[in-house]
Write a protein that holds these residues in place. Sequence first.
Motif, mmCIF file in Angstrom:
data_model
loop_
_atom_site.group_PDB
_atom_site.id
_atom_site.type_symbol
_atom_site.label_atom_id
_atom_site.label_comp_id
_atom_site.label_asym_id
_atom_site.label_seq_id
_atom_site.Cartn_x
_atom_site.Cartn_y
_atom_site.Cartn_z
ATOM 1 N N SER A 77 43.462 32.362 15.496
ATOM 2 C CA SER A 77 42.252 31.849 14.847
ATOM 3 C C SER A 77 41.219 32.973 14.709
ATOM 4 C CB SER A 77 41.685 30.660 15.624
ATOM 5 O OG SER A 77 41.362 31.060 16.920
ATOM 6 N N LEU A 78 40.170 32.674 13.978
ATOM 7 C CA LEU A 78 39.145 33.687 13.680
ATOM 8 C C LEU A 78 38.461 34.181 14.960
ATOM 9 C CD1 LEU A 78 37.383 35.021 11.384
ATOM 10 C CD2 LEU A 78 35.817 33.106 11.737
ATOM 11 N N ARG A 79 38.273 35.481 15.077
ATOM 12 C CA ARG A 79 37.596 36.050 16.254
ATOM 13 C C ARG A 79 36.385 36.911 15.881
ATOM 14 N NH1 ARG A 79 39.590 32.796 19.682
ATOM 15 N NH2 ARG A 79 41.837 32.808 19.813
ATOM 16 N N LYS A 80 36.458 37.577 14.734
ATOM 17 C CA LYS A 80 35.478 38.627 14.448
ATOM 18 C C LYS A 80 35.239 38.743 12.938
ATOM 19 C CE LYS A 80 36.750 42.870 15.687
ATOM 20 N NZ LYS A 80 37.120 43.974 16.540
ATOM 21 N N VAL A 81 34.015 39.171 12.575
ATOM 22 C CA VAL A 81 33.754 39.476 11.154
ATOM 23 C C VAL A 81 33.141 40.868 11.042
ATOM 24 C CG1 VAL A 81 33.392 37.098 10.371
ATOM 25 C CG2 VAL A 81 31.446 38.388 11.262
ATOM 26 N N LYS A 82 33.344 41.463 9.875
ATOM 27 C CA LYS A 82 32.705 42.738 9.550
ATOM 28 C C LYS A 82 31.593 42.410 8.557
ATOM 29 C CE LYS A 82 35.679 46.606 9.542
ATOM 30 N NZ LYS A 82 36.656 47.392 8.797
ATOM 31 N N ILE A 83 30.376 42.886 8.855
ATOM 32 C CA ILE A 83 29.231 42.583 7.992
ATOM 33 C C ILE A 83 28.658 43.885 7.435
ATOM 34 C CG2 ILE A 83 26.892 41.579 7.939
ATOM 35 C CD1 ILE A 83 27.775 39.773 10.290
ATOM 36 N N GLU A 84 28.416 43.891 6.126
ATOM 37 C CA GLU A 84 27.868 45.113 5.502
ATOM 38 C C GLU A 84 26.451 44.851 4.998
ATOM 39 O OE1 GLU A 84 29.886 46.497 1.981
ATOM 40 O OE2 GLU A 84 28.943 48.464 2.129
ATOM 41 N N HIS A 85 25.528 45.752 5.342
ATOM 42 C CA HIS A 85 24.163 45.650 4.824
ATOM 43 C C HIS A 85 24.178 46.103 3.362
ATOM 44 C CE1 HIS A 85 19.852 46.318 4.256
ATOM 45 N NE2 HIS A 85 19.702 45.433 5.233
ATOM 46 N N GLN A 86 23.580 45.298 2.496
ATOM 47 C CA GLN A 86 23.673 45.560 1.060
ATOM 48 C C GLN A 86 22.979 46.841 0.619
ATOM 49 O OE1 GLN A 86 25.515 43.225 -1.236
ATOM 50 N NE2 GLN A 86 26.202 43.359 0.857
ATOM 51 N N LYS A 87 21.919 47.238 1.339
ATOM 52 C CA LYS A 87 21.182 48.434 0.898
ATOM 53 C C LYS A 87 21.642 49.693 1.622
ATOM 54 C CE LYS A 87 17.124 46.540 -1.206
ATOM 55 N NZ LYS A 87 16.048 45.682 -0.778
ATOM 56 N N THR A 88 21.754 49.601 2.963
ATOM 57 C CA THR A 88 22.098 50.808 3.734
ATOM 58 C C THR A 88 23.614 51.020 3.796
ATOM 59 O OG1 THR A 88 22.256 49.566 5.800
ATOM 60 C CG2 THR A 88 20.077 50.461 5.238
ATOM 61 N N HIS A 89 24.377 49.976 3.480
ATOM 62 C CA HIS A 89 25.853 49.966 3.561
ATOM 63 C C HIS A 89 26.363 50.181 4.987
ATOM 64 C CE1 HIS A 89 26.104 49.494 -0.695
ATOM 65 N NE2 HIS A 89 25.309 50.533 -0.856
ATOM 66 N N GLU A 90 25.454 49.992 5.941
ATOM 67 C CA GLU A 90 25.853 50.072 7.352
ATOM 68 C C GLU A 90 26.775 48.884 7.659
ATOM 69 O OE1 GLU A 90 23.908 49.784 11.773
ATOM 70 O OE2 GLU A 90 22.552 49.974 10.071
ATOM 71 N N ILE A 91 27.851 49.166 8.374
ATOM 72 C CA ILE A 91 28.812 48.097 8.695
ATOM 73 C C ILE A 91 28.758 47.791 10.194
ATOM 74 C CG2 ILE A 91 31.275 47.506 8.777
ATOM 75 C CD1 ILE A 91 31.559 49.088 6.150
ATOM 76 N N THR A 92 28.613 46.489 10.485
ATOM 77 C CA THR A 92 28.623 46.090 11.897
ATOM 78 C C THR A 92 29.719 45.053 12.106
ATOM 79 O OG1 THR A 92 26.926 44.473 11.358
ATOM 80 C CG2 THR A 92 26.175 46.471 12.460
ATOM 81 N N GLU A 93 30.199 44.974 13.339
ATOM 82 C CA GLU A 93 31.193 43.942 13.656
ATOM 83 C C GLU A 93 30.553 42.916 14.572
ATOM 84 O OE1 GLU A 93 35.325 46.419 13.149
ATOM 85 O OE2 GLU A 93 34.833 45.639 15.117
ATOM 86 N N MET A 94 30.948 41.662 14.406
ATOM 87 C CA MET A 94 30.350 40.602 15.210
ATOM 88 C C MET A 94 31.450 39.662 15.683
ATOM 89 S SD MET A 94 27.194 38.371 13.841
ATOM 90 C CE MET A 94 26.646 36.922 14.658
ATOM 91 N N ASN A 95 31.512 39.429 16.990
ATOM 92 C CA ASN A 95 32.463 38.442 17.501
ATOM 93 C C ASN A 95 31.926 37.050 17.182
ATOM 94 O OD1 ASN A 95 34.144 40.363 18.590
ATOM 95 N ND2 ASN A 95 33.004 40.443 20.512
ATOM 96 N N ILE A 96 32.791 36.182 16.702
ATOM 97 C CA ILE A 96 32.303 34.866 16.266
ATOM 98 C C ILE A 96 33.408 33.825 16.416
ATOM 99 C CG2 ILE A 96 32.882 34.953 13.770
ATOM 100 C CD1 ILE A 96 29.409 34.100 15.118
ATOM 101 N N ASP A 97 33.004 32.564 16.681
ATOM 102 C CA ASP A 97 33.996 31.494 16.833
ATOM 103 C C ASP A 97 34.291 30.783 15.507
ATOM 104 O OD1 ASP A 97 34.138 31.748 19.712
ATOM 105 O OD2 ASP A 97 32.107 30.921 19.736
ATOM 106 N N GLY A 98 33.277 30.750 14.622
ATOM 107 C CA GLY A 98 33.493 30.040 13.363
ATOM 108 C C GLY A 98 32.558 30.521 12.283
ATOM 109 N N VAL A 99 32.985 30.362 11.027
ATOM 110 C CA VAL A 99 32.132 30.718 9.888
ATOM 111 C C VAL A 99 32.171 29.572 8.876
ATOM 112 C CG1 VAL A 99 31.799 32.310 7.947
ATOM 113 C CG2 VAL A 99 32.493 33.209 10.169
#
Length: 307
Positions: free
Chosen positions: A213-235
Amino acid sequence: METNSFDVIVLGGGPAGLTAGIYLARAKTNTLILDTGTIGGQVVLTHAVENYPGIESVSGYMLASTMRKQAKNFGCTIKSNIKITSLNLNGEIKKIVVNDKIEYQAKAVIIASGGKSRPLNVPGEKEFAGKGISYCATCDGDFFQDKEIIVVGGGNSALEEAVSLTQYASKVTVVHQFDHFQAYPWAVEEAKKNPKINFIMESEIIEFFGDESLRKVKIEHQKTHEITEMNIDGVFIFIGYIPRTDFVKGIINLNERNEILVDENYQTNIKGVFAAGDCIAKRYRQITTATADGTLAALNAIEYINH
Ligand SMILES: Cc1cc2nc3c(=O)[nH]c(=O)nc-3n(C[C@H](O)[C@H](O)[C@H](O)COP(=O)(O)OP(=O)(O)OC[C@H]3O[C@@H](n4cnc5c(N)ncnc54)[C@H](O)[C@@H]3O)c2cc1C
């Protein structure tokens, strides 16, 4: 092949189709409502409806069930979970074959096939749909008791459902691609004052990860294009809708967004074929606008078959 004749066939049993059915049957018009899914449409996905005049608050399921009951009590024939295997809308008698078995004929047809949730279309979304990714708070919210979840979107549905999901989740993070919301100010205010909700603005989920099942997402900032990862249970994804009009593509005139084009009488480019609700080209998609469309399409269809 078995043949059954009606005055009007309504394709779709959401608020638009059921309202059309109520008006048609009440005017003693022999009416068939066909739905490829379950009756009720998107309303069934809604946790609580609080903007339908005359009813302060009602679950989407209850509102849809009452509409269905009304249509049935006035005499509509209603069939759900059908498959349309052939469609001939030209000519005075419209012909619709269902499940390759029964041909339904009618003098007029109202298309009220609504829409469905728009996917993000990013890697991992298909894989984890139903395994941590959901498009319906009412259906799946309960699976996320005391869990941390993300809601994607910035419109009314996203913010209202984010608030409703706080009754289950321990923390709700709204991820929105812009620096402002498209939702009404009151919906934004309600979400902002909820202590369980926080916001990541100008950002998009670009990938989903997990195991069974889902554990993690990759999120990109639209302006800086910085990428962060976030542990998550659901989206939960609420980023708009796609009209369900593929089945009439090439038959009925659609616009560039695949919405059905109708004239002021809710008639399409084919005489005797009307359309109503979320599937038509219009700006605002609500239960009230769908029921209004359904009413007008039905009244115009009655006038059409009487003349
Ligand atoms: C999460 C969420 C929350 C919402 N909350 C609210 C709210 O609080 N208040 C509000 O006013 N609105 C709300 N809405 C919007 C509202 O639900 C829609 O505007 C409304 O349901 C549109 O009605 P409709 O009958 O046009 O289409 P739908 O509700 O989409 O119904 C269409 C029906 O047609 C069927 N169908 C599809 N294709 C075919 C086919 N080829 N042949 C036959 N049948 C077909 C489908 O199975 C479905 O039952 C919400 C929507 C969502 C997704």
